[in-house]
Design a protein around this motif. Structure first.
Motif, PDB file in Angstrom:
ATOM      1  N   ASN A  84       0.972  -1.264   0.156  1.00  0.00           N
ATOM      2  CA  ASN A  84      -0.011  -0.110  -0.044  1.00  0.00           C
ATOM      3  C   ASN A  84       0.881   1.350   0.152  1.00  0.00           C
ATOM      4  O   ASN A  84       2.098   1.370   0.725  1.00  0.00           O
ATOM      5  CB  ASN A  84      -0.788  -0.049   1.267  1.00  0.00           C
ATOM      6  N   GLU A 137       0.106   5.393   0.352  1.00  0.00           N
ATOM      7  CA  GLU A 137      -0.725   6.383   0.358  1.00  0.00           C
ATOM      8  C   GLU A 137      -0.049   7.738   0.419  1.00  0.00           C
ATOM      9  O   GLU A 137       1.032   8.226   0.909  1.00  0.00           O
ATOM     10  CB  GLU A 137      -1.485   6.190   1.733  1.00  0.00           C
ATOM     11  N   ASN A 156      -5.512  -1.451  -7.115  1.00  0.00           N
ATOM     12  CA  ASN A 156      -6.311  -0.225  -7.040  1.00  0.00           C
ATOM     13  C   ASN A 156      -5.357   0.862  -7.190  1.00  0.00           C
ATOM     14  O   ASN A 156      -4.215   0.957  -6.513  1.00  0.00           O
ATOM     15  CB  ASN A 156      -7.032  -0.097  -5.851  1.00  0.00           C
ATOM     16  N   GLU A 212      -5.715   5.046  -7.220  1.00  0.00           N
ATOM     17  CA  GLU A 212      -6.771   6.053  -7.313  1.00  0.00           C
ATOM     18  C   GLU A 212      -6.113   7.339  -6.799  1.00  0.00           C
ATOM     19  O   GLU A 212      -5.676   7.482  -5.828  1.00  0.00           O
ATOM     20  CB  GLU A 212      -7.934   5.726  -6.387  1.00  0.00           C
ATOM     21  N   VAL A 213      -6.267   8.429  -7.863  1.00  0.00           N
ATOM     22  CA  VAL A 213      -5.842   9.869  -7.463  1.00  0.00           C
ATOM     23  C   VAL A 213      -7.034  10.782  -7.572  1.00  0.00           C
ATOM     24  O   VAL A 213      -7.650  10.803  -8.562  1.00  0.00           O
ATOM     25  CB  VAL A 213      -4.643  10.335  -8.636  1.00  0.00           C
ATOM     26  N   GLU A 214      -7.251  11.399  -6.519  1.00  0.00           N
ATOM     27  CA  GLU A 214      -8.208  12.459  -6.385  1.00  0.00           C
ATOM     28  C   GLU A 214      -7.644  13.861  -6.979  1.00  0.00           C
ATOM     29  O   GLU A 214      -7.010  14.481  -6.621  1.00  0.00           O
ATOM     30  CB  GLU A 214      -8.990  12.574  -5.102  1.00  0.00           C
ATOM     31  N   ASN A 233      -2.238  -1.345  -3.518  1.00  0.00           N
ATOM     32  CA  ASN A 233      -3.203  -0.306  -3.603  1.00  0.00           C
ATOM     33  C   ASN A 233      -2.365   0.987  -3.615  1.00  0.00           C
ATOM     34  O   ASN A 233      -1.454   1.137  -2.741  1.00  0.00           O
ATOM     35  CB  ASN A 233      -4.053  -0.130  -2.303  1.00  0.00           C
ATOM     36  N   GLU A 248      -3.066   5.349  -3.375  1.00  0.00           N
ATOM     37  CA  GLU A 248      -3.938   6.215  -3.279  1.00  0.00           C
ATOM     38  C   GLU A 248      -3.551   7.765  -2.959  1.00  0.00           C
ATOM     39  O   GLU A 248      -2.326   7.762  -2.330  1.00  0.00           O
ATOM     40  CB  GLU A 248      -4.978   6.123  -2.051  1.00  0.00           C
ATOM     41  N   ARG A 273      -4.888  11.693  -2.288  1.00  0.00           N
ATOM     42  CA  ARG A 273      -5.911  12.568  -2.043  1.00  0.00           C
ATOM     43  C   ARG A 273      -5.441  13.746  -1.139  1.00  0.00           C
ATOM     44  O   ARG A 273      -4.747  13.849  -0.482  1.00  0.00           O
ATOM     45  CB  ARG A 273      -7.101  11.755  -1.606  1.00  0.00           C
TER      46      ARG A 273
END
Length: 250
Positions: free
Chosen positions: A172, A174, A193, A195-197, A219, A221, A223
């Motif tokens: 992971n 983050e 996964n 995922e980038v906001e 994962n 991420e 954000r």
């Protein structure tokens, strides 16, 4: 000779010589809602005014006592109009904010080197980078059965474009960023996964963080962290100088 009985008649009223008074208009109803006296100031309005004062202190335009007196008034102000007198004689109050330029999905060619300034590796372990640290132009993060956390909410950005290359294999990665920067992402997830906001800053010249990479059974991420903003360096220095000067004068 008998006189005929005359019918009883009431005397006609004499016309009054008094002039009739004109009818008075009905009193207007009072407005139940008070009229606004000015646009209410937000916390952001007060913070922007405080930044102008801090810059003026750092430049020597204000003394420590003047800065402290104005800051106190700024955070007690209720409307935007009440804030204006505190910075009316300072140059920062007369610069109109420039609109932010559109941000592309990739960094400008040549702006970020191919070699990483810092590598963060977590193999069956955990690695964290946070606090008041200086962000390089490129950071690589590798999480293999581990966890990598990159927190930029209190970091010092020395470059306008920053790239974070993330690779996650059964791990992971983050990434947390402040709300007043721009954030872009380009990557993929393979049984995982990515995922980038996306985030667009309203401030001209704000840093841009590009997150790319891939996650294999893992994962990735990125954000914004709500309520976290980049602290302007001159604002930080200005407050420190003011604190030391007040201590010295006392």
């Amino acid at each position: 000779m008998d006189l005929e009985k005359q019918p009883d008649t009431e005397p006609e009223p004499k016309p009054s010589l008094k002039k009739a008074e004109p009818e008075r208009p009905a009193p207007a109803l009072a407005d139940p809602a008070p009229r606004p006296v000015g646009l209410r100031a937000s916390d952001a309005d007060r913070d922007r005014t405080a930044e102008i004062l801090a810059a003026a202190l750092a430049e020597g335009r204000l003394t420590a006592d003047e800065h402290a007196e104005r800051i106190e008034g700024v955070y007690q102000a209720k409307t935007v109009a009440e804030l204006e007198p505190y910075v009316a004689d300072l140059p920062g109050a007369h610069h109109a904010p420039q609109p932010a330029a559109p941000v592309g999905d990739q960094p400008t060619p040549g702006a970020v080197p191919a070699t990483a300034d810092e590598n963060l590796v977590a193999v069956f372990s955990s690695t964290t980078r946070k606090g008041r640290w200086r962000v390089g132009r490129r950071t690589h993060a590798y999480a293999v059965f581990g966890n990598v956390e990159i927190d930029l909410t209190e970091a010092i950005f020395e470059y306008q474009q920053v790239v974070i290359k993330a690779v996650s294999v059964f791990g992971n990665v983050e990434v947390k960023v402040p709300e007043n920067i721009s954030l872009r992402g380009s990557g993929s997830g393979i049984f995982g996964n990515f995922e980038v906001e996306a985030l667009d800053s309203a401030e001209s010249g704000a840093p841009v963080v590009f997150v790319d990479g891939y996650a294999v059974l893992g994962n990735i991420e990125a954000r914004p962290k709500r309520g976290k903003f980049i602290e302007d360096l001159h604002k930080y220095v200005g407050r420190t100088v003011a604190r030391h000067m007040r201590k010295h004068l006392n």
